[in-house]
Design a protein around this motif. Structure first.
Motif, PDB file in Angstrom:
ATOM      1  N   TYR A  69       0.842  -1.202   0.000  1.00  0.00           N
ATOM      2  CA  TYR A  69       0.000   0.000   0.000  1.00  0.00           C
ATOM      3  C   TYR A  69       0.874   1.247   0.000  1.00  0.00           C
ATOM      4  CZ  TYR A  69      -3.300   3.570   1.523  1.00  0.00           C
ATOM      5  OH  TYR A  69      -4.049   4.725   1.608  1.00  0.00           O
ATOM      6  N   ARG A  70       1.905   1.252   0.823  1.00  0.00           N
ATOM      7  CA  ARG A  70       2.750   2.438   0.979  1.00  0.00           C
ATOM      8  C   ARG A  70       3.568   2.757  -0.263  1.00  0.00           C
ATOM      9  NH1 ARG A  70       7.128   2.608   5.830  1.00  0.00           N
ATOM     10  NH2 ARG A  70       8.442   1.611   4.245  1.00  0.00           N
ATOM     11  N   SER A  71       3.741   1.762  -1.140  1.00  0.00           N
ATOM     12  CA  SER A  71       4.634   1.937  -2.295  1.00  0.00           C
ATOM     13  C   SER A  71       4.081   2.897  -3.339  1.00  0.00           C
ATOM     14  CB  SER A  71       4.902   0.580  -2.953  1.00  0.00           C
ATOM     15  OG  SER A  71       3.729   0.087  -3.590  1.00  0.00           O
ATOM     16  N   ARG A  72       2.794   3.231  -3.271  1.00  0.00           N
ATOM     17  CA  ARG A  72       2.177   4.123  -4.241  1.00  0.00           C
ATOM     18  C   ARG A  72       1.333   5.161  -3.511  1.00  0.00           C
ATOM     19  NH1 ARG A  72       5.174   1.248  -6.507  1.00  0.00           N
ATOM     20  NH2 ARG A  72       5.013   0.243  -8.574  1.00  0.00           N
ATOM     21  N   PRO A  73       1.219   6.379  -4.066  1.00  0.00           N
ATOM     22  CA  PRO A  73       0.327   7.371  -3.443  1.00  0.00           C
ATOM     23  C   PRO A  73      -1.136   6.979  -3.665  1.00  0.00           C
ATOM     24  CG  PRO A  73       1.229   8.225  -5.507  1.00  0.00           C
ATOM     25  CD  PRO A  73       1.927   6.925  -5.236  1.00  0.00           C
ATOM     26  N   HIS A  74      -2.000   7.372  -2.730  1.00  0.00           N
ATOM     27  CA  HIS A  74      -3.413   7.005  -2.820  1.00  0.00           C
ATOM     28  C   HIS A  74      -4.298   8.203  -2.518  1.00  0.00           C
ATOM     29  CE1 HIS A  74      -2.424   2.741  -3.136  1.00  0.00           C
ATOM     30  NE2 HIS A  74      -1.571   2.928  -2.157  1.00  0.00           N
ATOM     31  N   SER A  75      -5.403   8.254  -3.239  1.00  0.00           N
ATOM     32  CA  SER A  75      -6.422   9.266  -3.018  1.00  0.00           C
ATOM     33  C   SER A  75      -7.620   8.631  -2.340  1.00  0.00           C
ATOM     34  CB  SER A  75      -6.835   9.878  -4.354  1.00  0.00           C
ATOM     35  OG  SER A  75      -8.088  10.536  -4.252  1.00  0.00           O
ATOM     36  N   TYR A  76      -8.421   9.453  -1.684  1.00  0.00           N
ATOM     37  CA  TYR A  76      -9.643   8.952  -1.052  1.00  0.00           C
ATOM     38  C   TYR A  76     -10.580   8.325  -2.087  1.00  0.00           C
ATOM     39  CZ  TYR A  76     -12.208  13.026  -2.841  1.00  0.00           C
ATOM     40  OH  TYR A  76     -12.808  13.954  -3.653  1.00  0.00           O
ATOM     41  N   ARG A  77     -10.443   8.747  -3.348  1.00  0.00           N
ATOM     42  CA  ARG A  77     -11.300   8.200  -4.403  1.00  0.00           C
ATOM     43  C   ARG A  77     -11.007   6.711  -4.658  1.00  0.00           C
ATOM     44  NH1 ARG A  77      -9.959  13.343  -6.475  1.00  0.00           N
ATOM     45  NH2 ARG A  77     -11.769  14.731  -6.725  1.00  0.00           N
ATOM     46  N   GLU A  78      -9.795   6.245  -4.299  1.00  0.00           N
ATOM     47  CA  GLU A  78      -9.423   4.838  -4.520  1.00  0.00           C
ATOM     48  C   GLU A  78      -9.928   3.915  -3.413  1.00  0.00           C
ATOM     49  OE1 GLU A  78      -5.178   4.218  -5.510  1.00  0.00           O
ATOM     50  OE2 GLU A  78      -5.059   6.399  -5.294  1.00  0.00           O
ATOM     51  N   LEU A  79     -10.345   4.501  -2.316  1.00  0.00           N
ATOM     52  CA  LEU A  79     -10.688   3.695  -1.149  1.00  0.00           C
ATOM     53  C   LEU A  79     -12.160   3.333  -1.158  1.00  0.00           C
ATOM     54  CD1 LEU A  79      -8.625   5.561   1.596  1.00  0.00           C
ATOM     55  CD2 LEU A  79      -7.883   3.803  -0.034  1.00  0.00           C
ATOM     56  N   PRO A  80     -12.504   2.160  -0.656  1.00  0.00           N
ATOM     57  CA  PRO A  80     -11.620   1.155  -0.053  1.00  0.00           C
ATOM     58  C   PRO A  80     -10.772   0.441  -1.102  1.00  0.00           C
ATOM     59  CG  PRO A  80     -13.848   0.306  -0.200  1.00  0.00           C
ATOM     60  CD  PRO A  80     -13.914   1.732  -0.633  1.00  0.00           C
ATOM     61  N   LEU A  81      -9.502   0.207  -0.754  1.00  0.00           N
ATOM     62  CA  LEU A  81      -8.586  -0.567  -1.584  1.00  0.00           C
ATOM     63  C   LEU A  81      -8.471  -1.956  -0.959  1.00  0.00           C
ATOM     64  CD1 LEU A  81      -6.505  -0.757  -3.900  1.00  0.00           C
ATOM     65  CD2 LEU A  81      -4.787   0.051  -2.277  1.00  0.00           C
ATOM     66  N   ARG A  82      -8.891  -2.967  -1.704  1.00  0.00           N
ATOM     67  CA  ARG A  82      -8.912  -4.334  -1.181  1.00  0.00           C
ATOM     68  C   ARG A  82      -7.847  -5.155  -1.897  1.00  0.00           C
ATOM     69  NH1 ARG A  82     -14.255  -3.253  -2.988  1.00  0.00           N
ATOM     70  NH2 ARG A  82     -15.594  -2.457  -1.307  1.00  0.00           N
ATOM     71  N   ILE A  83      -6.905  -5.699  -1.142  1.00  0.00           N
ATOM     72  CA  ILE A  83      -5.898  -6.576  -1.735  1.00  0.00           C
ATOM     73  C   ILE A  83      -5.913  -7.919  -1.008  1.00  0.00           C
ATOM     74  CG2 ILE A  83      -4.450  -4.666  -2.510  1.00  0.00           C
ATOM     75  CD1 ILE A  83      -2.528  -5.261  -0.268  1.00  0.00           C
ATOM     76  N   ALA A  84      -5.597  -8.964  -1.746  1.00  0.00           N
ATOM     77  CA  ALA A  84      -5.649 -10.316  -1.179  1.00  0.00           C
ATOM     78  C   ALA A  84      -4.479 -11.126  -1.715  1.00  0.00           C
ATOM     79  CB  ALA A  84      -6.970 -10.995  -1.526  1.00  0.00           C
ATOM     80  N   GLU A  85      -4.114 -12.121  -0.941  1.00  0.00           N
ATOM     81  CA  GLU A  85      -3.025 -13.020  -1.327  1.00  0.00           C
ATOM     82  C   GLU A  85      -3.258 -14.370  -0.673  1.00  0.00           C
ATOM     83  OE1 GLU A  85       1.879 -13.346  -1.098  1.00  0.00           O
ATOM     84  OE2 GLU A  85       0.861 -11.583  -0.292  1.00  0.00           O
ATOM     85  N   LEU A  86      -3.065 -15.422  -1.442  1.00  0.00           N
ATOM     86  CA  LEU A  86      -3.057 -16.754  -0.874  1.00  0.00           C
ATOM     87  C   LEU A  86      -1.598 -17.178  -0.854  1.00  0.00           C
ATOM     88  CD1 LEU A  86      -5.748 -19.413  -1.726  1.00  0.00           C
ATOM     89  CD2 LEU A  86      -3.612 -19.915  -0.574  1.00  0.00           C
ATOM     90  N   GLY A  87      -0.961 -16.992   0.289  1.00  0.00           N
ATOM     91  CA  GLY A  87       0.486 -17.157   0.334  1.00  0.00           C
ATOM     92  C   GLY A  87       0.961 -17.856   1.589  1.00  0.00           C
ATOM     93  N   GLY A  88       2.258 -18.133   1.595  1.00  0.00           N
ATOM     94  CA  GLY A  88       2.859 -18.889   2.687  1.00  0.00           C
ATOM     95  C   GLY A  88       3.265 -18.018   3.853  1.00  0.00           C
ATOM     96  N   MET A  89       3.113 -18.574   5.041  1.00  0.00           N
ATOM     97  CA  MET A  89       3.655 -17.978   6.252  1.00  0.00           C
ATOM     98  C   MET A  89       4.032 -19.102   7.203  1.00  0.00           C
ATOM     99  SD  MET A  89       0.170 -16.214   7.565  1.00  0.00           S
ATOM    100  CE  MET A  89      -0.203 -16.805   9.197  1.00  0.00           C
ATOM    101  N   TYR A  90       4.799 -18.771   8.212  1.00  0.00           N
ATOM    102  CA  TYR A  90       5.467 -19.819   8.991  1.00  0.00           C
ATOM    103  C   TYR A  90       5.370 -19.507  10.474  1.00  0.00           C
ATOM    104  CZ  TYR A  90       7.080 -20.844   4.358  1.00  0.00           C
ATOM    105  OH  TYR A  90       7.090 -21.134   3.025  1.00  0.00           O
ATOM    106  N   ARG A  91       5.061 -20.536  11.230  1.00  0.00           N
ATOM    107  CA  ARG A  91       4.944 -20.398  12.683  1.00  0.00           C
ATOM    108  C   ARG A  91       5.803 -21.466  13.351  1.00  0.00           C
ATOM    109  NH1 ARG A  91      -0.323 -17.911  13.254  1.00  0.00           N
ATOM    110  NH2 ARG A  91      -0.227 -16.181  11.768  1.00  0.00           N
TER     111      ARG A  91
END
Length: 417
Positions: A112-134
């Protein structure tokens, strides 16, 4: 969970999943690191495609992010100070320390931080099916429910404060629809709150605000829920959807969380209608949770008799004799073209009765005798015991394909007959 929906203890996925050739383990891979066999991989792939499609329809955009991150990333997010006991030790790499990620939210905050955003873009919904480790202790590992390598259906919504309640409610509705398609009955809904001790971020006003928002979402949903202290994430409260196994043991499958903490830690902002910078709110949600835990519960919930759209083999052809084998092979190829998973139980595998019993968990069994082969028909047997009169093969495949395509939990549409 009421008695009608209770899961039989004999459906323990650790035993049944191996008997059904879904998954297994090997000491050389290590505890808590199961591998998926072809039938299990088919179930997993179908589940993953289902949730990706549902997310796209709900306005999410998918991303990929690395499973490693610098230790500094998790120091900023707060994981290092609040969650490091559950993380694998850092690895020294070129004068830096990198860590297997325990969560995807810091990565998505950076995206999210990598690009500037306007209120017009929100809500911005991103998803990922990815690995994590515990770094789970050996004593708590078991089957697919507690593992060390997790594929998580994670998603994060960056929105304005006045959008939070609607987005959290929409995530809860996505969970409800997914459970309906998967045939999952929740044991209960839980509002997970902080407890005593230093496990949680010290920000009383933040906790009060996010708890009030989630409480309002639950109250408006009409769902019964219970508050549970000491079960919150370290950065905020959450709605946990609990499921239970045959022994009555509960685990969390799906979650919705409201987070004011990480947007501040990563200095996230958007440009409002006034031209000034404003802080977004981050809604975390996992519709089916981890793929591993979801499949474990599905095995136990259905006893291996998955809904047809999810079953590793959806249709088995049963030629009565070798003479009908070419017709069965031709129909199996037609199934592949339609995206259906079909197998052939050839006569050499035993009597027709023995082959039918062997395929008892397959949703559809298509018997092909000499007359059916000559007429391009099949005599369909449904897993629930119903037997249908011989029907044109094309019609059968089209109707099965239609039910599978809409993730129906029905085996047959009588209204179409």
């Amino acid at each position: 969970m009421n008695a009608m929906n209770a899961i039989p203890a004999r459906n323990d996925h650790r035993k049944l999943g191996r008997e059904l050739d879904l998954f297994d383990t090997d000491p050389l891979m290590g505890a808590g690191l199961p591998y998926w066999l072809p039938d299990g991989a088919a179930v997993r792939h179908t589940l993953e495609e289902y949730i990706r499609t549902a997310e796209r329809r709900a306005g999410y955009r998918h991303v990929y992010s690395p499973v490693l991150g610098k230790r500094e990333l998790y120091e900023i997010s707060g994981h290092w100070s609040h969650y490091s006991d559950d993380m694998f030790p850092p690895m020294d790499l070129g004068g830096e320390q990198v860590v297997l990620r325990p969560s995807m939210c810091p990565h998505h905050a950076l995206i999210y931080r990598s690009r500037p955003h306007s209120y017009r873009e929100l809500p911005l919904r991103i998803a990922e099916l990815g690995g994590m480790y515990r770094s789970e202790l050996s004593g708590v590992l078991g089957g697919l429910t507690r593992v060390r390598a997790i594929q998580l259906n994670d998603g994060h919504i960056f929105c304005t404060l006045d959008q939070v309640a609607e987005e959290a409610a929409a995530a809860l509705e996505m969970i409800r629809r997914a459970y309906e398609a998967l045939g999952i009955t929740p044991a209960r809904y839980r509002l997970s709150l902080p407890g005593a001790g230093g496990k949680y971020v010290a920000a009383p006003e933040m906790w009060e605000r996010s708890t009030a928002l989630l409480t309002d979402v639950l109250d408006r949903s009409g769902l019964p829920y219970e508050a549970a202290e000491g079960e919150a994430a370290f950065y905020g409260p959450k709605i946990d959807v609990q499921v239970a196994d045959g022994a009555g043991r509960e685990s969390t499958l799906s979650t919705v969380q409201i987070d004011f903490h990480q947007p501040e830690r990563f200095d996230l902002h958007y440009i409002g209608p006034d031209g000034a910078k404003h802080r977004p709110v981050m809604v975390h949600r996992a519709v089916i949770g981890s793929v591993e835990r979801a499949v474990a519960h599905l095995v136990e919930q259905h006893g291996g008799a998955f809904p047809a759209w999810l079953a590793p083999t959806q249709l088995v052809f049963l030629p009565i004799s070798e003479a009908e084998l070419p017709q069965a092979e031709a129909l199996a190829r037609r199934c592949a073209d339609l995206g259906l998973r079909a197998e052939i139980a050839a006569p050499e595998l035993g009597t027709l009765g023995a082959r039918i019993r062997q395929a008892r968990l397959v949703p559809y069994q298509a018997v092909i005798g000499a007359k059916e082969a000559a007429d391009d028909r099949v005599a369909l047997r449904l897993r629930d015991g119903r037997r249908l009169e011989p029907l044109p093969a094309g019609e059968v495949l089209a109707r099965i394909g239609a039910l599978v395509g809409v993730q129906s939990t029905d085996l047959w549409d009588e209204a179409a007959s």
